[in-house]
Design an enzyme around this catalytic site. Structure first.
Site, short mmCIF file in Angstrom:
data_model
loop_
_atom_site.label_atom_id
_atom_site.label_comp_id
_atom_site.label_asym_id
_atom_site.label_seq_id
_atom_site.Cartn_x
_atom_site.Cartn_y
_atom_site.Cartn_z
CE LYS A 87 -3.79 1.92 2.84
NZ LYS A 87 -4.60 1.64 4.04
CB SER A 162 -7.44 4.11 3.59
OG SER A 162 -6.59 3.38 4.45
CB SER A 186 -7.96 1.44 6.47
OG SER A 186 -8.44 2.75 6.62
#
Length: 475
Positions: A87, A162, A186
């Site tokens: 990520k 997220s 997230s």
């Protein structure tokens, strides 16, 4: 390689499953095939690159690519040779870390982040980095001046946030697993939106994020999103092998359901008064019936959370945006907080109006631990929705929505996940057996006491075995 449907904004299913080196393997299965010599790590990486190319134009999940991906040195790792992504809020040597923000231009990272090293110890092959909303603040991966990340089950809908880019790639079959992290939901939110498994570990189980350690409350945990429970269990065992969680009971490798019958509390509505929508309530009711049929004792529970929790978490969230605005030049010399998006700016401005409350906010949030622990007396786990309503269409939570409307929508959506981040307890999102009328996944969540990852994984294995998770390639 991809399912039918309209163009990028018009909806339709998108997946990359095909008869190549990846096949329909999860991460554990692919690593086993590589060890047996049925495919090579290089072949798996090439197949994953081709799959990403096949879906990326419609999903928008990738931030940047590694020029020449190579398997990590840990050839004996549980995921040795498995292609994956990191990520884009976590440093990977040689790649920029952009945090999903247009407020600065990032340079190449000079070293791996501590979690990256832990992840690489499992043997993965990193292909690149996935997109996230600005600084991970939003429960959807959308932007003011760029295309959103789209849900592969229906590209007109959010992939969550997220860790939306990671979830979209895994759900679409481009890679078996991908890095995700969770500071308020997230990992679990995009897992719920995209029909995946997402385990948020106990605080301290995985190596800590350097920035989080400097804050009064460390909310963030790193892990993965996956299509199978065994991949989540394998990641946790690999992380523990790299570095056992200080002061936590070891979990080891959980390989399936246990014969233990658990006492499970459940709730359908948020303890702070947010009522779940009918489809979400139905998913919880169906899960309760399934759990009872499997021999567990299931009963309603009230979580005794301070009524100020939502406002306090929002204030803390705003403090994080404020601190980023103040310290942003450490990310890039050209950082300009005026270029932060509407959600970040709104959070910061709201915090500045009430900054004097910060010490009291932090004290109350820390006290949540005692109230939450009391709610677990006599219980092994608590079942709840992941989100208060089903996955929204792209645009509903966009940072272009005026802040007062946007924050009201977010708080009506993200009503369950933040408590585990504040308290530091483990929590897992798994796909429910039901779906929305349009076929989108609905996630359900189990939470436990600190160190209870083993019980969470065992009950997730049991549900997966009783009613296998829906597969996007079967649509």
């Amino acid at each position: 390689m991809s399912g039918g449907g309209a163009g990028a904004g018009g909806g339709g299913v998108v997946h990359a499953f095909t008869d190549d080196a990846l096949g329909e393997h999860d991460g554990v299965g692919l690593a086993a095939a590589i060890r047996r010599g049925e495919v090579s790590a290089a072949e798996a990486a090439r197949a994953a690159v081709e799959r990403v190319r096949a879906v990326e134009a419609r999903l928008g999940a990738v931030q940047t690519y590694v020029d020449a991906p190579a398997p990590a040195a840990a050839s004996d790792g549980v995921f040795a040779g498995v292609p994956t992504f990191v990520k884009d809020n976590t440093d990977y040597l040689g790649l920029p870390t952009g945090h999903g923000s247009a407020a600065f231009r990032p340079g190449a990272a000079r070293r791996h982040a501590p979690f990256t090293r832990q992840f690489l110890s499992s043997g993965v092959t990193v292909l690149g980095k996935t997109r996230l909303p600005e600084f991970g603040f939003s429960p959807t991966t959308e932007y003011e001046g760029a295309e959103p990340v789209r849900n592969p089950w229906h590209t007109g809908y959010s992939a969550g946030g997220s860790s939306g880019g990671s979830a979209a790639l895994v759900a679409a079959g481009a890679v078996p697993i991908a890095h995700a992290n969770d500071g308020g939901g997230s990992i679990r939110i995009p897992a719920a939106c995209c029909g995946l498994v997402g385990l948020k570990p106990t605080r301290g189980r995985v190596v800590a994020n350097a920035q989080s350690r400097q804050l009064p409350l460390d909310l963030v945990c790193d892990a993965i999103v996956s299509r199978s429970v065994r991949d989540a269990a394998a990641f946790l065992a690999a992380a523990e092998r790299y570095r056992p969680g200080p002061g936590l009971p070891p979990v080891g490798l959980v390989e399936g359901p246990s014969g233990q019958r658990l006492r499970i509390g459940f709730l359908q509505d948020s303890p702070n008064g947010v009522r779940s929508d009918p489809a979400t309530r139905a998913a919880i009711a169906q899960t309760v019936t399934t759990l009872e049929g499997l021999g567990h004792s299931v009963e309603p529970v009230d979580l005794a959370i301070d009524p100020s929790f939502t406002d306090d978490f929002l204030a803390y969230w705003g403090m994080l945006s404020f601190l980023i605005g103040v310290t942003g030049r450490t990310l890039g010399a050209d950082f300009d907080r005026r270029r932060m998006d509407g959600l970040s700016r709104g959070l910061r401005e709201e915090y500045l109006r009430n900054w004097r409350r910060t010490p009291a906010v932090v004290r109350r949030l820390k006290r949540t631990r005692e109230a939450y622990a009391a709610s677990f007396r006599g219980l092994d786990l608590v079942l709840s929705p992941v989100l208060a309503h089903t996955t929204p269409p792209v645009g509903h939570l966009s940072p272009t929505v005026p802040y007062p409307t946007l924050i009201e929508r977010i708080l009506a959506y993200v009503a369950f996940t933040p408590v585990d981040n504040v308290v530091g307890t483990p929590s897992i999102s798994v796909p429910s057996a039901s779906a929305t009328e349009g076929g989108l996944p609905i996630g359900i969540m189990f939470s436990g006491r600190p160190g209870a990852e083993g019980k969470l994984l065992e009950v997730a294995f049991q549900l997966e075995a009783d009613r296998p998770f829906r597969r996007i390639q079967d649509l």
